[in-house]
Design a protein around this motif. Structure first.
Motif, mmCIF file in Angstrom:
data_model
loop_
_atom_site.group_PDB
_atom_site.id
_atom_site.type_symbol
_atom_site.label_atom_id
_atom_site.label_comp_id
_atom_site.label_asym_id
_atom_site.label_seq_id
_atom_site.Cartn_x
_atom_site.Cartn_y
_atom_site.Cartn_z
ATOM 1 N N ALA A 189 0.813 -1.214 0.000
ATOM 2 C CA ALA A 189 0.000 0.000 0.000
ATOM 3 C C ALA A 189 0.850 1.268 0.000
ATOM 4 O O ALA A 189 0.616 2.193 -0.792
ATOM 5 N N ALA A 190 1.840 1.350 0.883
ATOM 6 C CA ALA A 190 2.649 2.557 0.978
ATOM 7 C C ALA A 190 3.467 2.782 -0.296
ATOM 8 O O ALA A 190 3.566 3.909 -0.794
ATOM 9 N N GLU A 191 4.066 1.716 -0.824
ATOM 10 C CA GLU A 191 4.864 1.850 -2.032
ATOM 11 C C GLU A 191 4.015 2.308 -3.215
ATOM 12 O O GLU A 191 4.416 3.173 -3.999
ATOM 13 N N LEU A 192 2.824 1.735 -3.358
ATOM 14 C CA LEU A 192 1.940 2.132 -4.451
ATOM 15 C C LEU A 192 1.459 3.570 -4.277
ATOM 16 O O LEU A 192 1.281 4.300 -5.256
ATOM 17 N N GLY A 197 1.474 -2.016 6.422
ATOM 18 C CA GLY A 197 0.019 -2.022 6.450
ATOM 19 C C GLY A 197 -0.536 -2.173 5.048
ATOM 20 O O GLY A 197 0.148 -1.916 4.051
ATOM 21 N N ARG A 198 -1.792 -2.570 4.978
ATOM 22 C CA ARG A 198 -2.426 -2.829 3.692
ATOM 23 C C ARG A 198 -3.279 -1.651 3.214
ATOM 24 O O ARG A 198 -3.987 -1.760 2.218
ATOM 25 N N THR A 199 -3.202 -0.538 3.920
ATOM 26 C CA THR A 199 -3.975 0.640 3.554
ATOM 27 C C THR A 199 -3.120 1.882 3.748
ATOM 28 O O THR A 199 -2.358 1.971 4.714
ATOM 29 N N ALA A 200 -3.255 2.840 2.835
ATOM 30 C CA ALA A 200 -2.479 4.070 2.958
ATOM 31 C C ALA A 200 -3.159 5.191 2.194
ATOM 32 O O ALA A 200 -3.892 4.948 1.221
ATOM 33 N N ILE A 201 -2.924 6.411 2.657
ATOM 34 C CA ILE A 201 -3.319 7.596 1.900
ATOM 35 C C ILE A 201 -2.104 8.514 1.786
ATOM 36 O O ILE A 201 -1.194 8.469 2.619
ATOM 37 N N GLN A 213 4.629 20.745 -5.453
ATOM 38 C CA GLN A 213 6.046 20.429 -5.393
ATOM 39 C C GLN A 213 6.695 20.782 -4.065
ATOM 40 O O GLN A 213 7.889 20.586 -3.897
ATOM 41 N N GLU A 214 5.940 21.281 -3.124
ATOM 42 C CA GLU A 214 6.550 21.797 -1.896
ATOM 43 C C GLU A 214 6.524 20.814 -0.735
ATOM 44 O O GLU A 214 7.243 20.993 0.241
ATOM 45 N N GLY A 215 5.699 19.790 -0.807
ATOM 46 C CA GLY A 215 5.634 18.840 0.292
ATOM 47 C C GLY A 215 4.867 17.599 -0.100
ATOM 48 O O GLY A 215 4.050 17.620 -1.025
ATOM 49 N N ALA A 216 5.137 16.507 0.602
ATOM 50 C CA ALA A 216 4.450 15.250 0.324
ATOM 51 C C ALA A 216 4.447 14.400 1.590
ATOM 52 O O ALA A 216 5.302 14.562 2.465
ATOM 53 N N GLY A 217 3.481 13.494 1.670
ATOM 54 C CA GLY A 217 3.413 12.625 2.830
ATOM 55 C C GLY A 217 2.557 11.405 2.582
ATOM 56 O O GLY A 217 1.721 11.383 1.674
ATOM 57 N N ILE A 218 2.780 10.383 3.397
ATOM 58 C CA ILE A 218 1.997 9.145 3.367
ATOM 59 C C ILE A 218 1.693 8.735 4.798
ATOM 60 O O ILE A 218 2.555 8.816 5.678
ATOM 61 N N VAL A 219 0.455 8.309 5.041
ATOM 62 C CA VAL A 219 0.077 7.676 6.298
ATOM 63 C C VAL A 219 -0.457 6.285 5.971
ATOM 64 O O VAL A 219 -1.315 6.142 5.097
ATOM 65 N N ALA A 220 0.066 5.274 6.656
ATOM 66 C CA ALA A 220 -0.350 3.890 6.426
ATOM 67 C C ALA A 220 -0.978 3.310 7.683
ATOM 68 O O ALA A 220 -0.648 3.703 8.805
ATOM 69 N N SER A 221 -1.888 2.353 7.474
ATOM 70 C CA SER A 221 -2.529 1.660 8.588
ATOM 71 C C SER A 221 -2.313 0.163 8.464
ATOM 72 O O SER A 221 -2.480 -0.415 7.387
ATOM 73 N N ASP A 222 -1.951 -0.449 9.601
ATOM 74 C CA ASP A 222 -1.829 -1.910 9.637
ATOM 75 C C ASP A 222 -3.031 -2.543 10.335
ATOM 76 O O ASP A 222 -2.997 -3.717 10.704
ATOM 77 N N GLY A 223 -4.094 -1.747 10.507
ATOM 78 C CA GLY A 223 -5.280 -2.224 11.196
ATOM 79 C C GLY A 223 -5.280 -1.950 12.678
ATOM 80 O O GLY A 223 -6.321 -2.015 13.329
ATOM 81 N N MET A 224 -4.110 -1.619 13.218
ATOM 82 C CA MET A 224 -3.973 -1.347 14.647
ATOM 83 C C MET A 224 -3.473 0.073 14.920
ATOM 84 O O MET A 224 -3.829 0.686 15.925
ATOM 85 N N PHE A 247 10.173 1.993 3.835
ATOM 86 C CA PHE A 247 8.757 1.666 3.729
ATOM 87 C C PHE A 247 8.344 0.573 4.711
ATOM 88 O O PHE A 247 7.156 0.365 4.931
ATOM 89 N N ASP A 248 9.328 -0.107 5.293
ATOM 90 C CA ASP A 248 8.988 -1.058 6.346
ATOM 91 C C ASP A 248 8.321 -0.351 7.526
ATOM 92 O O ASP A 248 7.509 -0.945 8.242
ATOM 93 N N HIS A 249 8.688 0.914 7.728
ATOM 94 C CA HIS A 249 8.062 1.703 8.787
ATOM 95 C C HIS A 249 6.592 1.970 8.485
ATOM 96 O O HIS A 249 5.786 2.139 9.407
ATOM 97 N N LEU A 250 6.241 1.968 7.191
ATOM 98 C CA LEU A 250 4.870 2.251 6.786
ATOM 99 C C LEU A 250 4.148 0.952 6.442
ATOM 100 O O LEU A 250 3.476 0.844 5.422
#
Length: 469
Positions: free
Chosen positions: A23-26, A75-79, A39-50, A70-73
């Motif tokens: 999820a995070a990589e995609l 989980g099977r869901t991310a935005i 172009q000034e900023g970017a971010g990802i939040v991932a959830s592992d269900g917990m 990405f191991d830190h992120l």
């Protein structure tokens, strides 16, 4: 009214994926495909269900995630989110998704658009004891949802959205659900796709192509999408109004390979060029386009007029878009670094230069000057959209009338200011002919920046947020 505007607004991009092992990589690849939106900023939040985990930073997507693990992120869901800042807005606190932790459940928010009554809502929340940590509209939604200790569900999200006035496409992630919402007028684009059994949400359909997903449909204005282990559900938080899709998505903002409200952006831009050739022909030797967003219109103009299309300007691919640079000095320097005339093509020629729009006029003036310095005998500027004469209150970098060259000068005066031998704009009817087709669902455009006809209005004071999304 204009003196009360709190800052310059912005354009952003959101991406989310539900139930995928990468999820995070995609999400990273989805954001990369929409880098043009910020172009000034970017971010990802991932959830592992917990638990929700975040990584964000200032800079391009590649820079922000260059050292990311990405191991830190997991989980099977991310935005994810890409944004660009404005004066006073380039701070890490405003980079999204914003993450809020609570004992009763955490959530992350990503937003594209601008909330017109955010200043008023912030005041109300502060009076009730809320302490807001950013100057972003997005944080307001989180406090409205959680006010009085409420849970995060369709009802509380819908109630919060109904207090907001403006343009918005939201992604909301909790530990075990993802929500997507679009404002009742549908000013911003937001689409749903599938990658195998995984749901994908994105501001532009080009993100689906990037990761191999299939487009399913657009989010409907006033619709709230809920995705969880039971699948996708649709509810309404507001009655759908006449669609007011931002015309600038077609003119400039979206990638040409994206489909916006079921209309291909390249095809619409090409048709804009054809309509422009019918309305404002010019006696010249060649037609050229300003890379990249004007190339499609230039091809259409040349096809309709029968004049040869040439590559008269080349672009340095390692320099970003000047429209969204945060200061005027950087915009002007960016033009010099980004574009170069092809002397062997334009020297001694009468040139028709097609551009998508003129906002402040500084870029157009510099390009015309470059073409004449390279030997162009004449430069006739044709703009593939109507003149921009009004502020945008819905999330684009045009928030005061004073900065808009067409709002303060006649067409002849603008031509003189930018050094063009002639200047003409596409008419509103020509723009509509180019975009609104039989395939367009719930047809309608927001052309407020061109016509002054605002589809969404805030009663009383015109209050614009500090930094938009």
């Amino acid at each position: 009214m204009l003196a009360e505007i709190k800052g310059i607004n912005e354009e952003c991009g959101v991406f989310g994926i539900w139930d995928h092992e990468k999820a995070a990589e995609l999400t990273y690849y989805g954001l990369h495909s929409m880098q043009h939106r910020g172009q000034e900023g970017a971010g990802i939040v991932a959830s592992d269900g917990m638990e929700l985990k975040s990584h964000k930073g200032l800079g391009l997507v590649n820079d922000v995630f260059k050292q990311a693990k990405f191991d830190h992120l997991q989980g099977r869901t991310a935005i994810g989110h890409v944004r660009y800042s404005t004066q006073g807005g380039k701070v890490i606190e405003n980079v999204q998704p914003l993450l809020f932790r609570a004992q009763t459940g955490s959530m992350a928010l990503a937003h594209n658009g601008n909330i017109m009554n955010a200043y008023k809502l912030r005041g109300q929340l502060e009076e009730q004891g809320s302490i807001l940590q950013t100057s972003s509209d997005t944080e307001v939604l989180a406090h409205l949802i959680k006010r009085d200790g409420q849970g995060i569900n369709e009802e509380t999200i819908g109630d919060a959205l109904n207090q907001m006035v403006g343009a918005y496409a939201y992604l909301i992630l909790t530990e075990n659900k993802m929500f997507a919402a679009l404002d009742p007028t549908g000013i911003r684009p937001l689409s749903i796709g599938m990658l195998g059994d995984s749901y994908v949400i994105a501001s532009e359909t080009c993100a689906f192509d990037q990761i191999g997903a299939t487009f399913i449909r657009d989010v409907v204005p006033g619709e709230l999408i809920t995705i969880d282990d039971e699948g996708l559900r649709s509810t309404r938080f507001a009655q759908q109004q006449q669609r007011g899709m931002c015309a600038m998505e077609y003119v400039y903002l979206s990638r040409p390979d994206s489909n916006v409200n079921y209309v291909n952006v390249h095809a619409s831009r090409k048709q804009m060029g054809k309509e422009l050739a019918k309305e404002a022909p010019a006696d010249a030797d060649i037609v050229i386009g300003v890379p990249d967003s004007s190339i499609s219109a230039a091809i259409g103009f040349a096809e309709e007029s029968g004049q040869p299309y040439e590559m008269g300007i080349i672009k340095n691919r390692y320099v970003g878009r000047t429209f969204i640079q945060p200061s005027q000095a950087l915009r002007e320097q960016g033009v010099k670094m980004k574009l170069s005339p092809v002397r062997g093509i334009i020297e001694g020629k009468r040139v028709i230069m097609i551009d998508d729009s003129i906002v402040r006029g500084t870029t157009s003036r510099r390009i015309v000057q470059m073409l004449k310095e390279a030997g162009a005998k004449e430069v006739h500027v044709r703009i593939a959209s109507p003149a921009i004469q009004n502020p945008c209150y819905y999330g684009i970098d045009m928030s005061t009338r004073d900065e808009l060259i067409a709002a303060n000068n006649t067409v002849e005066e603008v031509a003189e200011l930018i050094g063009a031998d002639s200047l003409a704009y596409l008419t509103e009817s020509g723009l509509e002919k180019a975009i609104l087709t039989d395939n367009t669902i719930n047809q309608g455009l927001c052309t407020a920046c061109m016509t002054g006809k605002y589809p969404v209005k805030e009663e009383g004071k015109k209050e614009i947020s500090y930094t938009g999304c």
